[in-house]
Design a protein around this motif. Structure first.
Motif, PDB file in Angstrom:
ATOM      1  N   ILE A   1      65.441 114.816  41.005  1.00  0.00           N
ATOM      2  CA  ILE A   1      66.888 114.435  40.492  1.00  0.00           C
ATOM      3  C   ILE A   1      67.634 113.346  40.996  1.00  0.00           C
ATOM      4  N   LYS A   2      67.594 113.069  42.514  1.00  0.00           N
ATOM      5  CA  LYS A   2      68.123 112.067  43.157  1.00  0.00           C
ATOM      6  C   LYS A   2      67.522 110.705  42.801  1.00  0.00           C
ATOM      7  N   LYS A   3      66.091 110.729  42.520  1.00  0.00           N
ATOM      8  CA  LYS A   3      65.363 109.576  41.886  1.00  0.00           C
ATOM      9  C   LYS A   3      66.028 109.111  40.588  1.00  0.00           C
ATOM     10  N   GLN A   4      66.181 110.161  39.728  1.00  0.00           N
ATOM     11  CA  GLN A   4      66.960 109.720  38.568  1.00  0.00           C
ATOM     12  C   GLN A   4      68.446 109.243  38.830  1.00  0.00           C
ATOM     13  N   PHE A   5      69.171 109.463  39.748  1.00  0.00           N
ATOM     14  CA  PHE A   5      70.341 109.319  40.259  1.00  0.00           C
ATOM     15  C   PHE A   5      70.327 107.458  40.628  1.00  0.00           C
ATOM     16  N   ARG A   6      69.232 107.390  41.493  1.00  0.00           N
ATOM     17  CA  ARG A   6      69.078 106.220  42.115  1.00  0.00           C
ATOM     18  C   ARG A   6      68.684 105.191  40.925  1.00  0.00           C
ATOM     19  N   GLN A   7      67.950 105.400  39.734  1.00  0.00           N
ATOM     20  CA  GLN A   7      67.747 104.475  38.660  1.00  0.00           C
ATOM     21  C   GLN A   7      69.023 104.470  37.740  1.00  0.00           C
ATOM     22  N   LEU A   8      69.638 105.653  37.621  1.00  0.00           N
ATOM     23  CA  LEU A   8      70.944 105.329  36.813  1.00  0.00           C
ATOM     24  C   LEU A   8      71.741 104.384  37.462  1.00  0.00           C
ATOM     25  N   SER A   9      72.093 104.496  38.831  1.00  0.00           N
ATOM     26  CA  SER A   9      72.950 103.781  39.450  1.00  0.00           C
ATOM     27  C   SER A   9      72.714 102.356  39.320  1.00  0.00           C
ATOM     28  N   HIS A  10      71.500 102.051  39.429  1.00  0.00           N
ATOM     29  CA  HIS A  10      70.837 100.683  39.279  1.00  0.00           C
ATOM     30  C   HIS A  10      71.332 100.118  37.964  1.00  0.00           C
ATOM     31  N   GLU A  11      71.021 101.053  36.894  1.00  0.00           N
ATOM     32  CA  GLU A  11      71.363 100.268  35.513  1.00  0.00           C
ATOM     33  C   GLU A  11      72.840 100.175  35.420  1.00  0.00           C
TER      34      GLU A  11
ATOM     35  N   ILE B   1      87.191 105.579  45.491  1.00  0.00           N
ATOM     36  CA  ILE B   1      86.596 104.882  46.845  1.00  0.00           C
ATOM     37  C   ILE B   1      87.679 103.790  47.056  1.00  0.00           C
ATOM     38  N   ASP B   2      87.591 103.364  48.132  1.00  0.00           N
ATOM     39  CA  ASP B   2      88.523 102.261  48.546  1.00  0.00           C
ATOM     40  C   ASP B   2      88.648 101.044  47.964  1.00  0.00           C
ATOM     41  N   GLN B   3      87.465 100.545  47.634  1.00  0.00           N
ATOM     42  CA  GLN B   3      87.396  99.404  46.942  1.00  0.00           C
ATOM     43  C   GLN B   3      86.925  99.068  45.605  1.00  0.00           C
ATOM     44  N   TYR B   4      87.234  98.172  44.793  1.00  0.00           N
ATOM     45  CA  TYR B   4      86.630  98.087  43.741  1.00  0.00           C
ATOM     46  C   TYR B   4      85.320  97.534  43.760  1.00  0.00           C
ATOM     47  N   THR B   5      84.636  97.960  43.178  1.00  0.00           N
ATOM     48  CA  THR B   5      83.065  97.585  43.321  1.00  0.00           C
ATOM     49  C   THR B   5      82.105  97.608  41.896  1.00  0.00           C
ATOM     50  N   ASN B   6      81.148  96.840  41.981  1.00  0.00           N
ATOM     51  CA  ASN B   6      79.724  97.252  41.000  1.00  0.00           C
ATOM     52  C   ASN B   6      78.616  97.280  41.868  1.00  0.00           C
ATOM     53  N   ASP B   7      78.783  97.616  43.033  1.00  0.00           N
ATOM     54  CA  ASP B   7      77.713  97.382  43.898  1.00  0.00           C
ATOM     55  C   ASP B   7      76.651  98.621  43.916  1.00  0.00           C
ATOM     56  N   TYR B   8      75.535  98.166  43.741  1.00  0.00           N
ATOM     57  CA  TYR B   8      74.260  99.402  43.067  1.00  0.00           C
ATOM     58  C   TYR B   8      74.259 100.551  44.661  1.00  0.00           C
ATOM     59  N   GLU B   9      74.499 100.005  45.722  1.00  0.00           N
ATOM     60  CA  GLU B   9      74.402 100.852  46.889  1.00  0.00           C
ATOM     61  C   GLU B   9      75.173 101.719  46.952  1.00  0.00           C
ATOM     62  N   THR B  10      76.571 101.119  46.728  1.00  0.00           N
ATOM     63  CA  THR B  10      77.954 102.063  46.624  1.00  0.00           C
ATOM     64  C   THR B  10      77.854 103.090  45.697  1.00  0.00           C
ATOM     65  N   ILE B  11      77.460 102.634  44.539  1.00  0.00           N
ATOM     66  CA  ILE B  11      77.505 103.491  43.403  1.00  0.00           C
ATOM     67  C   ILE B  11      76.446 104.924  43.751  1.00  0.00           C
TER      68      ILE B  11
END
Length: 407
Positions: A261-271, A304-314
Protein backbone atom coordinates in the motif's frame (compact mmCIF):
# COMPACT_ATOMS: atom_id res chain seq x y z
CA UNK A 1 -31.59 37.93 -25.06
CA UNK A 2 -28.42 35.90 -24.51
CA UNK A 3 -27.69 32.85 -26.64
CA UNK A 4 -26.01 30.03 -24.73
CA UNK A 5 -24.51 26.94 -26.34
CA UNK A 6 -23.83 23.73 -24.45
CA UNK A 7 -21.28 21.74 -26.45
CA UNK A 8 -20.68 18.08 -25.67
CA UNK A 9 -18.08 15.84 -27.31
CA UNK A 10 -19.83 12.58 -28.22
CA UNK A 11 -18.55 9.41 -26.46
CA UNK A 12 -15.36 11.36 -25.89
CA UNK A 13 -12.83 8.76 -24.71
CA UNK A 14 -13.97 6.22 -27.29
CA UNK A 15 -14.08 8.88 -30.02
CA UNK A 16 -10.57 10.01 -29.06
CA UNK A 17 -9.24 6.48 -29.52
CA UNK A 18 -10.99 6.17 -32.88
CA UNK A 19 -9.58 9.54 -33.97
CA UNK A 20 -6.08 8.33 -33.07
CA UNK A 21 -6.63 4.87 -34.61
CA UNK A 22 -8.96 5.06 -37.65
CA UNK A 23 -8.86 1.27 -38.00
CA UNK A 24 -11.30 1.21 -35.04
CA UNK A 25 -14.01 2.98 -37.02
CA UNK A 26 -17.23 0.96 -36.98
CA UNK A 27 -16.10 -1.41 -34.21
CA UNK A 28 -17.79 -1.74 -30.82
CA UNK A 29 -15.20 -0.44 -28.37
CA UNK A 30 -15.16 0.34 -24.66
CA UNK A 31 -12.62 2.23 -22.59
CA UNK A 32 -11.44 0.38 -19.47
CA UNK A 33 -8.61 -1.80 -18.29
CA UNK A 34 -8.66 -5.57 -18.75
CA UNK A 35 -9.44 -6.69 -15.23
CA UNK A 36 -12.05 -8.75 -13.45
CA UNK A 37 -13.09 -5.58 -11.62
CA UNK A 38 -13.09 -3.21 -14.58
CA UNK A 39 -15.98 -0.83 -15.00
CA UNK A 40 -16.57 0.70 -18.42
CA UNK A 41 -15.72 4.39 -18.61
CA UNK A 42 -17.05 5.05 -22.12
CA UNK A 43 -18.71 2.96 -24.81
CA UNK A 44 -18.71 3.82 -28.49
CA UNK A 45 -22.05 4.20 -30.25
CA UNK A 46 -21.45 0.87 -31.99
CA UNK A 47 -21.08 -0.79 -28.56
CA UNK A 48 -24.18 0.96 -27.25
CA UNK A 49 -26.26 -0.81 -29.88
CA UNK A 50 -25.65 -3.99 -27.87
CA UNK A 51 -26.97 -2.38 -24.69
CA UNK A 52 -23.50 -1.57 -23.36
CA UNK A 53 -23.09 1.66 -21.43
CA UNK A 54 -20.73 3.47 -19.08
CA UNK A 55 -20.52 2.19 -15.48
CA UNK A 56 -21.32 -1.35 -16.67
CA UNK A 57 -18.96 -4.12 -15.51
CA UNK A 58 -16.71 -5.29 -18.33
CA UNK A 59 -17.60 -8.96 -17.87
CA UNK A 60 -21.26 -8.13 -18.39
CA UNK A 61 -20.51 -6.11 -21.52
CA UNK A 62 -18.59 -9.04 -23.00
CA UNK A 63 -21.61 -11.25 -22.46
CA UNK A 64 -23.64 -8.81 -24.58
CA UNK A 65 -21.02 -8.49 -27.32
CA UNK A 66 -18.52 -11.30 -27.87
CA UNK A 67 -16.37 -9.25 -30.29
CA UNK A 68 -16.12 -6.20 -28.02
CA UNK A 69 -12.82 -4.31 -28.29
CA UNK A 70 -11.37 -3.24 -24.93
CA UNK A 71 -8.97 -0.29 -24.90
CA UNK A 72 -7.16 0.94 -21.76
CA UNK A 73 -7.53 4.69 -21.08
CA UNK A 74 -4.87 7.05 -22.41
CA UNK A 75 -5.42 10.17 -20.35
CA UNK A 76 -2.69 12.28 -21.92
CA UNK A 77 -4.42 11.86 -25.28
CA UNK A 78 -7.78 12.85 -23.79
CA UNK A 79 -6.33 15.88 -22.00
CA UNK A 80 -4.60 17.05 -25.17
CA UNK A 81 -7.73 16.71 -27.30
CA UNK A 82 -9.83 18.32 -24.58
CA UNK A 83 -7.59 21.39 -24.49
CA UNK A 84 -7.66 21.60 -28.29
CA UNK A 85 -11.47 21.40 -28.14
CA UNK A 86 -11.71 24.29 -25.68
CA UNK A 87 -9.23 26.31 -27.75
CA UNK A 88 -11.38 25.81 -30.84
CA UNK A 89 -14.54 26.89 -29.03
CA UNK A 90 -12.82 29.91 -27.47
CA UNK A 91 -11.88 31.11 -30.96
CA UNK A 92 -15.60 31.76 -31.43
CA UNK A 93 -16.22 33.24 -27.97
CA UNK A 94 -14.05 33.82 -24.92
CA UNK A 95 -17.11 33.67 -22.65
CA UNK A 96 -16.64 29.98 -21.95
CA UNK A 97 -17.19 27.79 -18.89
CA UNK A 98 -15.59 24.36 -18.78
CA UNK A 99 -18.14 21.90 -17.37
CA UNK A 100 -15.97 18.78 -17.62
CA UNK A 101 -13.19 17.35 -19.77
CA UNK A 102 -15.57 16.98 -22.74
CA UNK A 103 -18.21 19.68 -22.39
CA UNK A 104 -18.58 23.41 -21.96
CA UNK A 105 -21.04 26.27 -21.89
CA UNK A 106 -20.33 29.25 -24.10
CA UNK A 107 -22.10 32.59 -24.52
CA UNK A 108 -22.37 33.03 -28.30
CA UNK A 109 -24.48 36.21 -28.24
CA UNK A 110 -21.78 38.62 -29.41
CA UNK A 111 -20.47 36.29 -32.12
CA UNK A 112 -23.91 35.70 -33.61
CA UNK A 113 -24.80 39.40 -33.54
CA UNK A 114 -21.45 40.48 -34.98
CA UNK A 115 -21.52 37.91 -37.78
CA UNK A 116 -25.25 38.42 -38.34
CA UNK A 117 -25.92 34.71 -38.66
CA UNK A 118 -28.47 32.31 -37.22
CA UNK A 119 -27.56 30.33 -34.09
CA UNK A 120 -27.81 27.09 -36.10
CA UNK A 121 -25.22 28.41 -38.54
CA UNK A 122 -22.83 29.24 -35.70
CA UNK A 123 -23.35 25.75 -34.25
CA UNK A 124 -22.56 24.15 -37.61
CA UNK A 125 -19.37 26.22 -37.84
CA UNK A 126 -18.26 24.95 -34.43
CA UNK A 127 -19.11 21.34 -35.25
CA UNK A 128 -17.21 21.53 -38.52
CA UNK A 129 -14.19 23.18 -36.89
CA UNK A 130 -14.05 20.62 -34.08
CA UNK A 131 -14.36 17.65 -36.42
CA UNK A 132 -11.89 19.06 -38.93
CA UNK A 133 -9.23 19.70 -36.30
CA UNK A 134 -9.59 16.81 -33.83
CA UNK A 135 -11.82 14.35 -35.77
CA UNK A 136 -14.43 14.13 -33.00
CA UNK A 137 -18.15 14.79 -33.32
CA UNK A 138 -20.01 17.02 -30.90
CA UNK A 139 -23.62 17.79 -30.06
CA UNK A 140 -24.76 21.33 -29.39
CA UNK A 141 -27.72 22.61 -27.42
CA UNK A 142 -28.86 26.19 -28.05
CA UNK A 143 -30.99 28.06 -25.54
CA UNK A 144 -31.42 31.34 -23.66
CA UNK A 145 -29.91 29.80 -20.49
CA UNK A 146 -27.49 27.12 -19.34
CA UNK A 147 -30.06 24.61 -18.10
CA UNK A 148 -32.07 24.50 -21.31
CA UNK A 149 -28.87 24.41 -23.37
CA UNK A 150 -27.68 21.38 -21.41
CA UNK A 151 -31.03 19.63 -21.85
CA UNK A 152 -30.97 20.42 -25.58
CA UNK A 153 -27.48 19.02 -26.21
CA UNK A 154 -28.55 15.61 -24.88
CA UNK A 155 -31.48 15.30 -27.29
CA UNK A 156 -29.64 14.53 -30.53
CA UNK A 157 -26.44 12.49 -30.53
CA UNK A 158 -24.06 12.20 -32.20
CA UNK A 159 -23.48 15.46 -34.11
CA UNK A 160 -26.89 16.92 -33.26
CA UNK A 161 -28.06 20.51 -32.96
CA UNK A 162 -31.15 21.24 -30.87
CA UNK A 163 -32.75 24.58 -30.06
CA UNK A 164 -34.91 25.13 -26.98
CA UNK A 165 -36.36 28.56 -26.42
CA UNK A 166 -39.08 30.28 -24.42
CA UNK A 167 -41.68 29.27 -27.00
CA UNK A 168 -41.01 25.54 -27.22
CA UNK A 169 -39.49 24.46 -23.88
CA UNK A 170 -42.80 23.01 -22.66
CA UNK A 171 -43.09 20.89 -25.78
CA UNK A 172 -39.42 19.85 -25.61
CA UNK A 173 -38.90 18.97 -21.95
CA UNK A 174 -42.19 18.70 -20.03
CA UNK A 175 -42.97 15.20 -21.29
CA UNK A 176 -39.53 13.84 -20.38
CA UNK A 177 -39.24 11.43 -17.42
CA UNK A 178 -38.10 13.21 -14.28
CA UNK A 179 -34.83 11.24 -14.18
CA UNK A 180 -33.84 12.88 -17.47
CA UNK A 181 -33.87 16.35 -15.90
CA UNK A 182 -30.33 17.62 -15.48
CA UNK A 183 -29.49 17.69 -11.77
CA UNK A 184 -32.00 15.04 -10.69
CA UNK A 185 -30.04 11.99 -9.60
CA UNK A 186 -30.73 8.33 -8.85
CA UNK A 187 -31.47 8.97 -5.18
CA UNK A 188 -33.87 11.85 -5.82
CA UNK A 189 -35.85 10.20 -8.62
CA UNK A 190 -37.69 7.57 -6.49
CA UNK A 191 -38.52 10.23 -3.88
CA UNK A 192 -40.13 12.39 -6.55
CA UNK A 193 -42.01 9.49 -8.07
CA UNK A 194 -43.33 8.57 -4.63
CA UNK A 195 -45.16 11.92 -4.48
CA UNK A 196 -46.45 11.70 -8.05
CA UNK A 197 -43.74 13.64 -9.89
CA UNK A 198 -43.21 11.43 -12.94
CA UNK A 199 -42.21 14.03 -15.55
CA UNK A 200 -40.49 17.40 -15.72
CA UNK A 201 -43.92 18.86 -16.45
CA UNK A 202 -45.18 17.53 -13.12
CA UNK A 203 -42.31 19.29 -11.36
CA UNK A 204 -43.21 22.53 -13.16
CA UNK A 205 -46.76 22.63 -11.76
CA UNK A 206 -47.34 25.26 -9.11
CA UNK A 207 -49.61 22.99 -7.10
CA UNK A 208 -46.71 20.53 -6.64
CA UNK A 209 -44.24 23.10 -5.31
CA UNK A 210 -44.96 22.47 -1.64
CA UNK A 211 -44.61 18.72 -2.23
CA UNK A 212 -41.10 19.03 -3.63
CA UNK A 213 -39.74 21.37 -0.95
CA UNK A 214 -38.92 18.62 1.56
CA UNK A 215 -37.04 16.73 -1.17
CA UNK A 216 -35.00 19.57 -2.69
CA UNK A 217 -34.75 21.71 0.45
CA UNK A 218 -33.18 25.10 -0.25
CA UNK A 219 -32.85 24.18 -3.94
CA UNK A 220 -36.59 23.62 -4.44
CA UNK A 221 -37.15 27.00 -6.09
CA UNK A 222 -34.14 26.46 -8.35
CA UNK A 223 -35.50 23.16 -9.71
CA UNK A 224 -39.02 24.53 -9.97
CA UNK A 225 -37.77 27.48 -12.04
CA UNK A 226 -35.67 25.27 -14.28
CA UNK A 227 -38.64 23.02 -14.96
CA UNK A 228 -40.39 26.19 -16.07
CA UNK A 229 -37.59 27.12 -18.45
CA UNK A 230 -35.85 29.64 -16.18
CA UNK A 231 -32.21 29.56 -15.15
CA UNK A 232 -30.45 32.69 -13.90
CA UNK A 233 -26.97 31.21 -13.47
CA UNK A 234 -24.21 32.92 -15.42
CA UNK A 235 -21.27 31.62 -17.37
CA UNK A 236 -18.77 30.92 -14.60
CA UNK A 237 -15.21 31.50 -15.78
CA UNK A 238 -13.82 30.56 -12.34
CA UNK A 239 -14.82 26.94 -12.98
CA UNK A 240 -12.13 26.81 -15.65
CA UNK A 241 -9.48 26.84 -12.93
CA UNK A 242 -8.32 23.48 -11.62
CA UNK A 243 -9.23 23.13 -7.93
CA UNK A 244 -7.29 19.98 -7.08
CA UNK A 245 -4.71 17.57 -8.46
CA UNK A 246 -5.21 13.97 -7.43
CA UNK A 247 -4.59 10.41 -8.50
CA UNK A 248 -5.95 7.09 -7.24
CA UNK A 249 -5.44 3.44 -8.04
CA UNK A 250 -7.70 0.41 -7.65
CA UNK A 251 -5.93 -2.80 -6.64
CA UNK A 252 -6.32 -5.95 -8.69
CA UNK A 253 -7.09 -7.73 -5.41
CA UNK A 254 -8.03 -6.29 -2.02
CA UNK A 255 -4.97 -5.92 0.20
CA UNK A 256 -3.89 -5.14 3.74
CA UNK A 257 -0.19 -5.49 2.90
CA UNK A 258 1.15 -2.20 4.24
CA UNK A 259 4.39 -2.32 2.26
CA UNK A 260 2.42 -2.81 -0.95
CA UNK A 261 0.00 0.00 0.00
CA UNK A 262 2.84 2.40 0.84
CA UNK A 263 4.42 1.62 -2.52
CA UNK A 264 1.16 2.69 -4.17
CA UNK A 265 1.21 5.93 -2.19
CA UNK A 266 4.77 6.53 -3.33
CA UNK A 267 3.78 6.09 -6.98
CA UNK A 268 0.65 8.22 -6.61
CA UNK A 269 2.57 10.98 -4.84
CA UNK A 270 5.06 11.01 -7.71
CA UNK A 271 2.28 11.28 -10.27
CA UNK A 272 0.48 14.06 -8.38
CA UNK A 273 3.72 16.00 -8.02
CA UNK A 274 4.52 15.67 -11.73
CA UNK A 275 1.04 16.78 -12.77
CA UNK A 276 1.11 19.77 -10.43
CA UNK A 277 4.57 20.83 -11.61
CA UNK A 278 3.54 20.64 -15.26
CA UNK A 279 0.74 23.10 -14.49
CA UNK A 280 2.79 25.22 -12.05
CA UNK A 281 0.26 24.50 -9.30
CA UNK A 282 0.96 24.36 -5.56
CA UNK A 283 -1.03 23.71 -2.39
CA UNK A 284 -0.69 23.53 1.37
CA UNK A 285 -3.48 20.96 1.71
CA UNK A 286 -2.72 17.27 1.13
CA UNK A 287 -5.28 14.49 1.51
CA UNK A 288 -5.53 10.74 1.08
CA UNK A 289 -8.47 8.44 0.42
CA UNK A 290 -8.82 4.83 1.54
CA UNK A 291 -11.60 2.81 -0.06
CA UNK A 292 -12.67 -0.46 1.56
CA UNK A 293 -15.75 -1.39 -0.51
CA UNK A 294 -17.82 0.32 -3.18
CA UNK A 295 -19.84 1.99 -0.42
CA UNK A 296 -17.27 2.53 2.35
CA UNK A 297 -14.33 4.89 2.18
CA UNK A 298 -12.45 7.34 4.40
CA UNK A 299 -10.54 10.52 3.62
CA UNK A 300 -8.27 12.71 5.70
CA UNK A 301 -6.38 15.89 4.92
CA UNK A 302 -3.54 17.86 6.49
CA UNK A 303 -2.66 21.54 6.19
CA UNK A 304 1.11 21.98 6.05
CA UNK A 305 3.20 25.09 6.67
CA UNK A 306 4.15 25.89 3.10
CA UNK A 307 2.65 25.68 -0.37
CA UNK A 308 4.31 22.93 -2.35
CA UNK A 309 4.20 20.48 -5.24
CA UNK A 310 7.29 18.68 -3.95
CA UNK A 311 7.16 14.91 -4.38
CA UNK A 312 8.90 14.09 -1.12
CA UNK A 313 6.67 16.39 0.93
CA UNK A 314 3.52 14.96 -0.63
CA UNK A 315 4.69 11.39 -0.04
CA UNK A 316 5.80 11.98 3.56
CA UNK A 317 2.51 13.69 4.39
CA UNK A 318 0.51 10.93 2.70
CA UNK A 319 2.35 8.34 4.82
CA UNK A 320 1.60 10.23 8.02
CA UNK A 321 -2.08 10.47 7.11
CA UNK A 322 -2.12 6.78 6.26
CA UNK A 323 -0.57 5.81 9.60
CA UNK A 324 -3.14 7.86 11.51
CA UNK A 325 -6.15 6.68 9.47
CA UNK A 326 -5.48 3.04 8.64
CA UNK A 327 -6.65 0.30 11.03
CA UNK A 328 -5.53 -2.82 9.17
CA UNK A 329 -8.64 -3.35 7.05
CA UNK A 330 -8.64 -4.80 3.53
CA UNK A 331 -8.36 -2.00 0.96
CA UNK A 332 -9.40 -1.89 -2.70
CA UNK A 333 -8.32 1.68 -3.60
CA UNK A 334 -6.05 4.44 -2.34
CA UNK A 335 -5.70 8.02 -3.54
CA UNK A 336 -3.60 11.15 -2.96
CA UNK A 337 -4.63 14.75 -3.69
CA UNK A 338 -3.39 18.30 -3.51
CA UNK A 339 -6.48 20.36 -2.62
CA UNK A 340 -7.34 24.03 -3.20
CA UNK A 341 -4.41 24.45 -5.55
CA UNK A 342 -3.18 27.87 -6.65
CA UNK A 343 -0.79 28.95 -9.37
CA UNK A 344 2.82 29.40 -8.29
CA UNK A 345 2.75 33.06 -9.26
CA UNK A 346 -0.15 33.66 -6.86
CA UNK A 347 1.91 32.69 -3.82
CA UNK A 348 2.86 35.80 -1.91
CA UNK A 349 6.05 35.27 0.06
CA UNK A 350 8.43 37.96 1.24
CA UNK A 351 12.00 37.26 0.18
CA UNK A 352 14.80 39.37 1.64
CA UNK A 353 16.45 41.73 -0.83
CA UNK A 354 19.79 40.77 0.69
CA UNK A 355 19.39 37.07 -0.08
CA UNK A 356 20.63 35.31 -3.13
CA UNK A 357 17.12 34.42 -4.27
CA UNK A 358 17.86 31.27 -6.20
CA UNK A 359 20.15 29.74 -3.61
CA UNK A 360 17.93 30.75 -0.73
CA UNK A 361 14.82 29.33 -2.40
CA UNK A 362 16.50 25.97 -2.94
CA UNK A 363 17.94 25.95 0.55
CA UNK A 364 14.62 26.95 2.08
CA UNK A 365 12.76 24.14 0.29
CA UNK A 366 15.43 21.59 1.22
CA UNK A 367 15.38 22.64 4.87
CA UNK A 368 11.59 22.48 5.06
CA UNK A 369 11.56 19.01 3.54
CA UNK A 370 14.18 17.82 6.02
CA UNK A 371 12.22 19.40 8.89
CA UNK A 372 8.96 17.69 7.88
CA UNK A 373 10.69 14.30 7.61
CA UNK A 374 12.35 14.82 11.00
CA UNK A 375 9.02 15.74 12.62
CA UNK A 376 7.33 12.71 11.09
CA UNK A 377 10.00 10.36 12.39
CA UNK A 378 9.57 11.84 15.87
CA UNK A 379 5.79 11.55 15.68
CA UNK A 380 5.89 7.93 14.47
CA UNK A 381 8.21 5.89 16.71
CA UNK A 382 9.37 2.68 15.11
CA UNK A 383 8.77 3.98 11.59
CA UNK A 384 11.64 5.30 9.51
CA UNK A 385 10.71 7.94 6.93
CA UNK A 386 13.35 9.18 4.53
CA UNK A 387 13.42 11.15 1.33
CA UNK A 388 11.34 9.41 -1.29
CA UNK A 389 14.16 9.73 -3.80
CA UNK A 390 16.33 7.45 -1.68
CA UNK A 391 13.64 4.78 -1.82
CA UNK A 392 13.57 4.71 -5.60
CA UNK A 393 15.72 2.07 -7.21
CA UNK A 394 15.19 3.52 -10.68
CA UNK A 395 13.56 6.93 -10.94
CA UNK A 396 13.65 6.77 -14.74
CA UNK A 397 11.60 3.55 -14.68
CA UNK A 398 8.90 5.21 -12.59
CA UNK A 399 8.85 8.21 -14.90
CA UNK A 400 8.57 5.88 -17.89
CA UNK A 401 5.71 4.02 -16.23
CA UNK A 402 3.97 7.31 -15.50
CA UNK A 403 4.26 8.39 -19.13
CA UNK A 404 3.07 5.02 -20.41
CA UNK A 405 0.06 5.18 -18.12
CA UNK A 406 -0.95 8.60 -19.42
CA UNK A 407 -0.20 8.12 -23.11
Amino acid sequence: MQIIFHIDLNAFFASAEIAAHPELIGKPIVICRESRRSIITTASYEARKFGIHSAMPLFQAKELCSHLVTIPPHFTLYKTLSQQFFNIVSSFSKKLEVASIDECYVDMTDYIQTCQILPEQAALQIQEAVFRQIRIQCSIGIAPNKFLAKMASDMKKPMGITIINNNNYKEKIWSLPINQMFGVGKKTTPKLKAIGIETIGDLAKHENYEKIRPIFGKNALLFYQRANGKDFSKINYAKNELKSVGNSTTFENDSRDEEFIKKQFRQLSHEVSQRAKKRHLISNSISITLKYTREKSKSKQMIIDQYTNDYETIYATALLLFETLYQGEMLRLVGVSLNNVIHEQDRHEQISLFDNKIQQAHKKQENKTEKIIQELNQALPGIKIMKASSLLEDDQAIQKKYLEKDE
